[in-house]
Every structure is written in C-alpha cells, then in structure tokens.
Design an enzyme around this catalytic site. Sequence first.
Site, PDB file in Angstrom:
ATOM      1  N   ASP A  76     -31.433  37.873 -18.110  1.00 55.83           N
ATOM      2  CA  ASP A  76     -32.187  36.631 -17.993  1.00 55.83           C
ATOM      3  C   ASP A  76     -31.969  36.066 -16.601  1.00 55.83           C
ATOM      4  O   ASP A  76     -31.005  36.433 -15.919  1.00 55.83           O
ATOM      5  CB  ASP A  76     -31.778  35.613 -19.053  1.00 55.83           C
ATOM      6  CG  ASP A  76     -32.913  34.637 -19.356  1.00 55.83           C
ATOM      7  OD1 ASP A  76     -33.090  33.688 -18.569  1.00 55.83           O
ATOM      8  OD2 ASP A  76     -33.617  34.836 -20.356  1.00 55.83           O
ATOM      9  N   GLN A  77     -32.860  35.203 -16.200  1.00 54.99           N
ATOM     10  CA  GLN A  77     -32.775  34.630 -14.854  1.00 54.99           C
ATOM     11  C   GLN A  77     -33.045  33.138 -14.910  1.00 54.99           C
ATOM     12  O   GLN A  77     -33.924  32.686 -15.655  1.00 54.99           O
ATOM     13  CB  GLN A  77     -33.792  35.307 -13.934  1.00 54.99           C
ATOM     14  CG  GLN A  77     -33.703  34.864 -12.475  1.00 54.99           C
ATOM     15  CD  GLN A  77     -34.798  35.510 -11.641  1.00 54.99           C
ATOM     16  OE1 GLN A  77     -35.964  35.192 -11.792  1.00 54.99           O
ATOM     17  NE2 GLN A  77     -34.406  36.415 -10.758  1.00 54.99           N
TER      18      GLN A  77
END
Length: 199
Positions: A76-77
């Site tokens: 995830d970012q």
Amino acid sequence: MTQPLVLASSSPFRRLLMQNAGLDFVAQAASIDERTIEAKLAAQNATPETVALELARAKALDVSTRFPDAFVIGSDQTMSLGHRVYHKPASLQEARESLLSLSGQTHHLNSGVAIVRNGAVVWQIVARAAMTVRVLSPDFVDRYLASVGDAVMTSVGAYQLEGEGIRLFESIDGDYFTILGLPMLPLLKALRELGAVND
C-alpha cells in the site's frame, strides 16, 4: 523448490510490475476496510509510513487466510506532506486545491510492503520517494486540469508521472518502483532470501 507467490492486490500496475520481473504468481484482492484501519491509526497519531505498512500487512494477512502455504505480498502507499495524508480527489476542484497545496513543496510517497506466510509477517519494509513540485501558478494548474481531465481523480496526487504530470515537478528523489507503490528491488531480495524465488 520455490513456493507459491500471491499478490494481495487488484492493482493492474502492481500486477504488471510483478509480471515484468518474470515472477510466477496469482493476484487476489484483499477484503479489508481500509478507511476503518486508517481512522484507527489516525486516532493513534500514526505516521504516514506506519499507515502504509499497516495497510500492506492487513492486506497480506487477509489473503494469507485463503493461501496459508504461499508467500503473500501485500502493498500500500500513502502520499504525505508533513503530517497531512492525501486521498484521491473526488472532483476537479479538489484536484485543483490539492495541486496548489503541493506547489513549491516536497511531499513523500510512502510505499509499504509486507510478506506473510501461514498468517505471520516474515518480512516488511517502507520505502520513500521525495517529490518536489515546482511553484505552480493557478493558471498553469487550470490548464493542466483542462488537458488531463477526469484522469487526475484516479491518482492520489492528481498526477501521473508517465504522462503530463511530470511537468509539475522540479526534482524527484526515489526509485521508479517506489513511486508506483511496489519497491521491487528490496522485495525481490527478500523473496530470494526467503526461498520464494530462485536465486
């Protein structure tokens, strides 16, 4: 003998990065409530890096229940400017406000990755890219939005580096894979060390 690989993601970009690296894997989307996890972490004053990593871990742990013997990769970012965490703009006006807030500033893309096997996290990392936006005039932002259109709402930062979004930047400090949300070099090293892929 290598072990099965599962990418806990429905992202076509992350799938493409894995495919281009020659990895044999299956993709399976996680079933988690990201907003609820984010709200809980926000209440704990978690850093944007921690949020990215916790979401990556949650995705991998969820999918691992369906593929217990596999090495499950979650990622995830988050995009942050100081302590502010950005989300995808819901309208062109929100995109405009977001871009103007980034003008002349250095924001970060924080890419968290976790590998889970048999319900346990066996490796994790957060890689960061520093993105310095040049000073943007309101007129330029308006022209940019008119040219790019609704596509800006598909990206948290209201830009795609592979397109006209590159014109927003003065400098970038970070690798391409981290910017796309899946730091491939440390991930590949970890997979080799874990025996998940051939050395």
